[in-house]
Design an enzyme around this catalytic site. Sequence first.
Site, short mmCIF file in Angstrom:
data_model
loop_
_atom_site.label_atom_id
_atom_site.label_comp_id
_atom_site.label_asym_id
_atom_site.label_seq_id
_atom_site.Cartn_x
_atom_site.Cartn_y
_atom_site.Cartn_z
N GLY A 264 49.60 68.10 34.18
CA GLY A 264 50.65 68.95 33.61
C GLY A 264 50.06 70.06 32.76
CG ASP A 265 48.09 69.34 29.03
OD1 ASP A 265 49.24 69.68 28.74
OD2 ASP A 265 47.47 68.46 28.43
CG LEU A 266 44.08 70.20 33.69
CD1 LEU A 266 43.25 69.31 34.60
CD2 LEU A 266 43.18 70.99 32.76
CD GLN B 55 52.69 70.67 29.08
OE1 GLN B 55 53.47 70.48 28.17
NE2 GLN B 55 51.52 70.07 29.15
#
Length: 409
Positions: free
Chosen positions: A180-182, A212
């Site tokens: 989700g972050d990446l 996200q």
Amino acid sequence: MTHQTDIPATSEGPLKGIVILDLTRVVAGPYCAMLLADMGATVIKIEHPLDPDLTREFPPLQDQDGAAISGFFAQYNRNKMAVSLDLKKAEGRETFLQMVARAHIVIENFRPGTLDKLGLGYGVLAETNPAIVLTCISGFGQTGPNSPRPAFDSSAQATGGLWSMNGTVEEPMRVGTVLGDLSAALYGAIGTLGALRQAEKTGIGQCVDISQQDSIISLTENALVTYTASGKVTVPEGNGHPFVKPYGRYACKDGYVFFGAYTDKFWREACIVFGDEHLLDDPEINTMARRFDPDVYERRVKPLVEQWCGRHTKAELEKMTGARFPLSPIKSIDEVVADPHVRLRDMVIPVQYRGVDFQVFGNPVKLSGGTREKNAMAPELGEHNERIYRDWLGKDDEEFEFLKKNGVI
């Protein structure tokens, strides 16, 4: 659009001369800014003097003269300058707006509304610099009923559908990395560059809103359209595929491989490689459609592929199959780091932080003109205060000392 970007040149690359103010913490925002720094942008990481990016203390840690130095921080903050600044103080806000006037991009990953509470929302930034691009990365986006909710990577995997699709039917599992972050970082970089190009043409910036949850939804392949078109809810398939067969994880002598010879062309190559050419004329499994049949796959195809793979090691299978059909060893991270192909493509690179050399992942964007991540450095908290506030913004001795004395920087 004109800016005073007279920070002494620190980089080359397609984004040379672009100044980015990085207000972000942890992964999604720092990674987004780092990708742009690797392409030559001047990225100034801005941290609260008493509450810096908490990943400065994240493992893995290396001891350096009694101090614990974070490889995690080094990986996501290479090629950046760093200043300390308290945005809650009036002098901090004033200083930040002076920086905005000379910058091209601001990236933040606060909870939505935080910049507005600080008196630094997009409207205020645009008044200072109409061409400014503000990229906002958050759990659920800047609009919608869930916008104010706090979120981590797992929040996005949970609410974006990915968690429910991964693992096994008995036990859905979170994907084993902060996807989700990446993914939000990657979409953030794309959106930022698109908005920057528009600002360069028109002199008018905009706000780039990255969620996200949205990012995860976009990574669920065909699950959404399958449901809206047929009503079928995608469930975990384990190491297989919902209809493509053979296509999945198979055991070998020393671990597992991915075997993907499902098309007629690749199946033919597999039969030849493993010495079973006679199967090419077997009427039960001689076409892709027949091999896709669940009963035929379980009864005929799966045992055959298991036998093929089980006779060899990962290295033997990789050498045997070469470029003939898709077969890949399932590698542990130590095997990935040792992979000569990975090394050749500069995907394991040195970065230095506070005197410690870390080996971190490189930049997957390969430009023929090159990027600048190799032998990069990550900054200490406030390392470039003088260079930015005195040399770039032109603050005199009295004003600079006032900021220091009053805890603004």
